[in-house]
Design a protein around this motif. Structure first.
Motif, PDB file in Angstrom:
ATOM      1  N   PRO A 104       0.741  -1.396  -0.021  1.00 47.44           N
ATOM      2  CA  PRO A 104      -0.108  -0.147  -0.579  1.00 47.44           C
ATOM      3  C   PRO A 104       0.833   1.751   0.158  1.00 47.44           C
ATOM      4  O   PRO A 104       2.037   1.473   0.941  1.00 47.44           O
ATOM      5  CB  PRO A 104      -0.510  -0.340   1.266  1.00 47.44           C
ATOM      6  N   GLY A 105       0.430   2.091  -0.978  1.00 45.69           N
ATOM      7  CA  GLY A 105       1.666   3.417  -0.908  1.00 45.69           C
ATOM      8  C   GLY A 105       0.572   4.327  -2.154  1.00 45.69           C
ATOM      9  O   GLY A 105      -0.332   4.613  -2.105  1.00 45.69           O
ATOM     10  N   ALA A 106       1.662   5.453  -2.713  1.00 49.83           N
ATOM     11  CA  ALA A 106       0.739   5.896  -3.230  1.00 49.83           C
ATOM     12  C   ALA A 106       0.941   5.526  -4.782  1.00 49.83           C
ATOM     13  O   ALA A 106       1.419   5.217  -4.776  1.00 49.83           O
ATOM     14  CB  ALA A 106       1.668   7.396  -3.938  1.00 49.83           C
ATOM     15  N   PHE A 107       0.496   6.585  -5.863  1.00 51.12           N
ATOM     16  CA  PHE A 107       0.524   5.957  -6.617  1.00 51.12           C
ATOM     17  C   PHE A 107       0.902   6.872  -8.168  1.00 51.12           C
ATOM     18  O   PHE A 107       0.771   7.868  -7.984  1.00 51.12           O
ATOM     19  CB  PHE A 107      -1.312   5.873  -7.793  1.00 51.12           C
ATOM     20  N   ASP A 108       2.672   6.685  -8.344  1.00 50.61           N
ATOM     21  CA  ASP A 108       3.091   6.783  -8.196  1.00 50.61           C
ATOM     22  C   ASP A 108       2.776   7.169 -10.583  1.00 50.61           C
ATOM     23  O   ASP A 108       3.740   8.420 -10.664  1.00 50.61           O
ATOM     24  CB  ASP A 108       4.506   7.224  -8.324  1.00 50.61           C
ATOM     25  N   PHE A 109       2.019   6.831 -10.550  1.00 51.56           N
ATOM     26  CA  PHE A 109       2.123   6.906 -12.096  1.00 51.56           C
ATOM     27  C   PHE A 109       0.956   6.547 -12.646  1.00 51.56           C
ATOM     28  O   PHE A 109       0.338   5.518 -12.381  1.00 51.56           O
ATOM     29  CB  PHE A 109       3.124   5.839 -12.856  1.00 51.56           C
TER      30      PHE A 109
END
Lengths: 120, 108
Positions: A104-109
């Protein structure tokens, strides 16, 4: 740079089916979770589904559970979303998004999006 | 359900500072990510893990997260910052990301 290119959107009647694809390139696809996020016209972002890097684990929003199926082909660097029993409220732009990490984390692209219209 | 509360809109003059909030009980215990979405474009992450800035994002963008409020701060606002901004966390106990409702920032 990372590239994500969605395809497969279009107009479908209520109750119909559609399959979205997302072609990924320029990163080690199998190492990252991938996610579908949708945005209804004039509305905010809504998470749809996530799949782990191996493909063994899948997760769905309650609104699509039992109707949509997420999958991936790591040999072809491709993410898919099979959408069945479509409803008018599924009308949205569907984005594929790369996770920043394996968990789980950010959506970087994000891809540029595929428009899905459910209407008779 | 897990809800993140953002103001629907805000206006700011060029050169001023915009502070966009994202509220939820004990959000300070979660990692918050922020996205900018300009009309007709896909979202772009501008802040991840509360305060980290991806390469290519101007230093004018910063983030903080404590207690019940996470904040995205845009310093020295420019016309090109006009966009919708969304906060995002992962819901505890579930493998499920949640987005705030979005804040439309208008540059006067």
């Amino acid at each position: 740079e990372v590239q994500l290119l969605e395809s497969g959107g279009g107009l479908v009647q209520p109750g119909g089916s559609l399959r979205l694809s997302c072609a990924a390139s320029k990163f080690n696809f199998h190492n990252y979770a991938m996610t579908w996020v949708r945005q209804a016209p004039g509305k905010g972002l809504e998470w749809v589904s996530t799949i782990s890097g191996t493909g063994f684990s899948t997760y769905y929003a309650d609104s699509v559970k039992g109707r949509f199926t997420i999958s991936r082909d790591n040999s072809k660097n491709t993410l898919s979303l099979q959408m069945n029993s479509l409803r008018a409220e599924d009308t949205a732009i569907y984005y594929c998004a790369k996770g920043y990490s394996s968990g789980p984390g950010a959506f970087d692209f994000w891809g540029q999006g595929a428009m899905v219209t459910v209407s008779s | 359900s897990y809800v993140l509360t953002q103001p629907p809109s805000m206006s700011v003059a060029p050169g001023q500072t915009a502070k966009i909030t994202c509220g939820r009980d004990n959000i300070g215990s979660r990692s918050v990510h922020w996205y900018q979405q300009k009309p007709g474009q896909a979202p772009v992450v501008v802040i991840y893990y509360d305060s980290d800035r991806p390469s290519g994002i101007p230093e004018r963008f910063s983030g903080s997260n404590s207690g019940n409020t996470a904040t995205l701060t845009i310093s020295r606002v420019e016309a090109g910052d006009e966009a919708d901004y969304y906060c995002q966390v992962w819901e505890s106990g579930h493998y499920r990301p949640v987005f705030g409702g979005g804040t439309k920032v208008t540059v006067l």
